[in-house]
Design a protein around this motif. Structure first.
Motif, short mmCIF file in Angstrom:
data_model
loop_
_atom_site.label_atom_id
_atom_site.label_comp_id
_atom_site.label_asym_id
_atom_site.label_seq_id
_atom_site.Cartn_x
_atom_site.Cartn_y
_atom_site.Cartn_z
N THR A 96 0.83 -1.20 0.00
CA THR A 96 0.00 0.00 0.00
C THR A 96 0.86 1.25 0.00
OG1 THR A 96 -1.80 -1.10 1.17
CG2 THR A 96 -1.74 1.30 1.30
N ALA A 97 1.93 1.24 0.81
CA ALA A 97 2.84 2.39 0.87
C ALA A 97 3.52 2.61 -0.48
CB ALA A 97 3.87 2.18 1.97
N ALA A 98 3.92 1.51 -1.13
CA ALA A 98 4.58 1.62 -2.42
C ALA A 98 3.64 2.19 -3.47
CB ALA A 98 5.10 0.25 -2.87
N ALA A 99 2.39 1.74 -3.43
CA ALA A 99 1.40 2.26 -4.38
C ALA A 99 1.15 3.74 -4.14
CB ALA A 99 0.09 1.47 -4.25
N ALA A 100 1.08 4.13 -2.86
CA ALA A 100 0.87 5.53 -2.52
C ALA A 100 2.04 6.38 -2.98
CB ALA A 100 0.64 5.69 -1.02
N ALA A 101 3.26 5.87 -2.80
CA ALA A 101 4.44 6.60 -3.25
C ALA A 101 4.42 6.77 -4.77
CB ALA A 101 5.71 5.87 -2.82
N GLY A 102 3.97 5.74 -5.48
CA GLY A 102 3.85 5.84 -6.93
C GLY A 102 2.86 6.90 -7.34
N ASP A 103 1.76 7.00 -6.60
CA ASP A 103 0.75 8.02 -6.89
C ASP A 103 1.34 9.42 -6.72
OD1 ASP A 103 -1.14 6.12 -7.42
OD2 ASP A 103 -2.35 6.48 -5.63
N ILE A 104 2.15 9.60 -5.68
CA ILE A 104 2.76 10.90 -5.43
C ILE A 104 3.72 11.28 -6.55
CG2 ILE A 104 4.30 12.17 -3.89
CD1 ILE A 104 1.35 11.86 -3.00
N THR A 105 4.47 10.30 -7.05
CA THR A 105 5.38 10.58 -8.16
C THR A 105 4.60 11.03 -9.40
OG1 THR A 105 6.99 8.96 -7.37
CG2 THR A 105 7.14 9.59 -9.68
N LEU A 106 3.48 10.38 -9.67
CA LEU A 106 2.66 10.77 -10.81
C LEU A 106 2.04 12.16 -10.59
CD1 LEU A 106 0.84 7.42 -11.68
CD2 LEU A 106 2.78 8.48 -12.87
N ALA A 107 1.67 12.46 -9.36
CA ALA A 107 1.13 13.79 -9.05
C ALA A 107 2.19 14.86 -9.32
CB ALA A 107 0.66 13.86 -7.60
N LYS A 108 3.44 14.58 -8.96
CA LYS A 108 4.53 15.52 -9.23
C LYS A 108 4.73 15.69 -10.74
CE LYS A 108 7.11 14.67 -4.96
NZ LYS A 108 8.37 14.13 -4.36
N LEU A 109 4.65 14.58 -11.46
CA LEU A 109 4.79 14.64 -12.92
C LEU A 109 3.72 15.54 -13.52
CD1 LEU A 109 5.88 13.58 -15.68
CD2 LEU A 109 4.24 11.69 -15.44
N ASN A 110 2.47 15.31 -13.14
CA ASN A 110 1.37 16.08 -13.71
C ASN A 110 1.46 17.56 -13.32
OD1 ASN A 110 0.40 13.74 -14.84
ND2 ASN A 110 -1.08 13.34 -13.21
N ALA A 111 1.85 17.81 -12.07
CA ALA A 111 1.98 19.21 -11.63
C ALA A 111 3.04 19.94 -12.44
CB ALA A 111 2.32 19.25 -10.14
N GLY A 112 4.15 19.26 -12.73
CA GLY A 112 5.21 19.89 -13.51
C GLY A 112 4.81 20.17 -14.94
N VAL A 113 4.03 19.26 -15.54
CA VAL A 113 3.55 19.47 -16.90
C VAL A 113 2.57 20.64 -16.94
CG1 VAL A 113 2.20 18.45 -18.78
CG2 VAL A 113 3.93 17.08 -17.61
N GLU A 114 1.66 20.69 -15.95
CA GLU A 114 0.69 21.77 -15.91
C GLU A 114 1.37 23.13 -15.67
OE1 GLU A 114 -2.27 21.53 -16.80
OE2 GLU A 114 -2.88 19.45 -16.54
N THR A 115 2.37 23.13 -14.81
CA THR A 115 3.11 24.37 -14.54
C THR A 115 3.82 24.85 -15.81
OG1 THR A 115 3.45 23.74 -12.23
CG2 THR A 115 4.94 25.39 -13.13
N LEU A 116 4.34 23.92 -16.58
CA LEU A 116 4.98 24.28 -17.84
C LEU A 116 3.96 24.86 -18.82
CD1 LEU A 116 7.45 24.30 -19.71
CD2 LEU A 116 6.91 21.92 -20.31
N ALA A 117 2.77 24.30 -18.86
CA ALA A 117 1.73 24.84 -19.75
C ALA A 117 1.35 26.26 -19.35
CB ALA A 117 0.50 23.92 -19.72
N VAL A 118 1.25 26.50 -18.05
CA VAL A 118 0.96 27.86 -17.56
C VAL A 118 2.04 28.82 -18.04
CG1 VAL A 118 0.74 29.32 -15.51
CG2 VAL A 118 -0.34 27.06 -15.56
N PHE A 119 3.29 28.39 -17.90
CA PHE A 119 4.43 29.21 -18.34
C PHE A 119 4.36 29.49 -19.84
CE2 PHE A 119 8.61 28.78 -20.46
CZ PHE A 119 9.17 29.99 -20.08
N ALA A 120 4.08 28.46 -20.63
CA ALA A 120 4.08 28.62 -22.08
C ALA A 120 2.96 29.57 -22.54
CB ALA A 120 3.92 27.26 -22.75
N TYR A 121 1.76 29.38 -22.03
CA TYR A 121 0.66 30.27 -22.41
C TYR A 121 0.93 31.69 -21.92
CZ TYR A 121 -2.50 26.71 -24.27
OH TYR A 121 -3.08 25.73 -25.05
N GLY A 122 1.50 31.80 -20.74
CA GLY A 122 1.81 33.13 -20.21
C GLY A 122 2.82 33.85 -21.08
#
Length: 264
Positions: A96-122
């Motif tokens: 369960t802990a490993a699965a949760a850690a994997g979820d957090i890694t994916l959340a970081k990935l998505n946050a970074g992509v979204e932040t880049l999109a904000v930067f690009a449109y800005g």
């Protein structure tokens, strides 16, 4: 409508305005549900942290919260939290802990992509405002403004996931894509150049969501990804419209160009 290489194709500005309005309505209709789910996760995570600090007894419902795999990574990860409570971690808890850690890694990935999109449109909006992209119709700028705001919301949602897990939020652009996007922004000369770049970025974001939606262990994170993905698809569809590309329905969910957890 003609698809022109270096100049703005003739577009139906009224139709573009309608598409942007519908995009905004879709986002506002669906996003609050996902945010409410995240608020529930955050509340439970904070309650669990309070319990481990002796502020309240560990109630049965909270034990169910842990056993059900809703605990997030870091200090509140399943196996780690059980150990902190004096309970020996079991293989199930470790998984369960490993699965949760994997979820957090994916959340970081998505946050970074979204932040880049904000930067690009800005950056594109700033260039347009400075007259560096030639004549840019107001409706195109309105779409870019709307897309930027939605990407800001998406980044904020993934950062909420991280905050609830006791993790630092992501404020930097995704390192995998940033060099390419920055280089492209440095050479754009027309709104067509910008639209092509934005379309590429939206396509990567959509493919990434299509891929990692099946990789999330937590159903609520899957729900968030499934809520965001159609908005990214709509961004891409409108950019194709702006570029004069005839929309062709595609029944296949594409993963071309998708980022993985290793790119977080």
């Amino acid at each position: 409508m003609a698809n022109m290489k270096n100049s703005m194709p003739d577009i139906d500005e009224r139709e573009l305005a309608n598409l942007t309005r519908d995009l905004d309505a879709m986002h506002k209709d669906t996003f609050p549900t996902a945010i409410a789910a995240l608020a529930e996760i955050r509340e439970k995570a904070l309650d669990t942290i309070s319990d481990t600090r002796g502020l309240a007894g560990v109630r049965a419902s909270r034990r169910g919260f842990l056993a059900g795999g809703l605990a997030t990574a870091g200090a509140v990860g399943g196996g780690i939290l059980l150990a902190a409570c004096g309970t020996e971690a079991t293989p199930s808890a470790s998984a369960t802990a490993a699965a949760a850690a994997g979820d957090i890694t994916l959340a970081k990935l998505n946050a970074g992509v979204e932040t880049l999109a904000v930067f690009a449109y800005g950056a594109a909006l700033t260039a347009a405002g400075a007259g560096k992209l030639g004549a840019v119709p107001a409706v195109v700028q309105q779409f870019a403004t709307t897309a930027k705001a939605q990407h800001t919301d998406h980044a904020g949602a993934w950062n909420e996931v991280l905050t609830a897990a006791g993790q630092a939020t992501v404020s930097k652009n995704n390192a995998k894509l940033e060099p390419t996007v920055t280089a492209a922004l440095g050479s754009v000369k027309t709104i067509v150049d910008v639209a092509k770049l934005a379309l590429t970025l939206e396509s990567v974001a959509l493919a990434t969501y299509n891929k990692n939606v099946g990789d999330f262990a937590d159903a609520k994170y899957r729900q968030l990804a499934l809520t965001i993905a159609p908005v990214e698809a709509q961004h891409a569809a409108i950019l194709n419209f702006v570029l004069g590309n005839y929309p062709v329905p595609d029944s296949v969910i594409k993963l071309d160009g998708a980022l993985t957890a290793a790119d977080a």
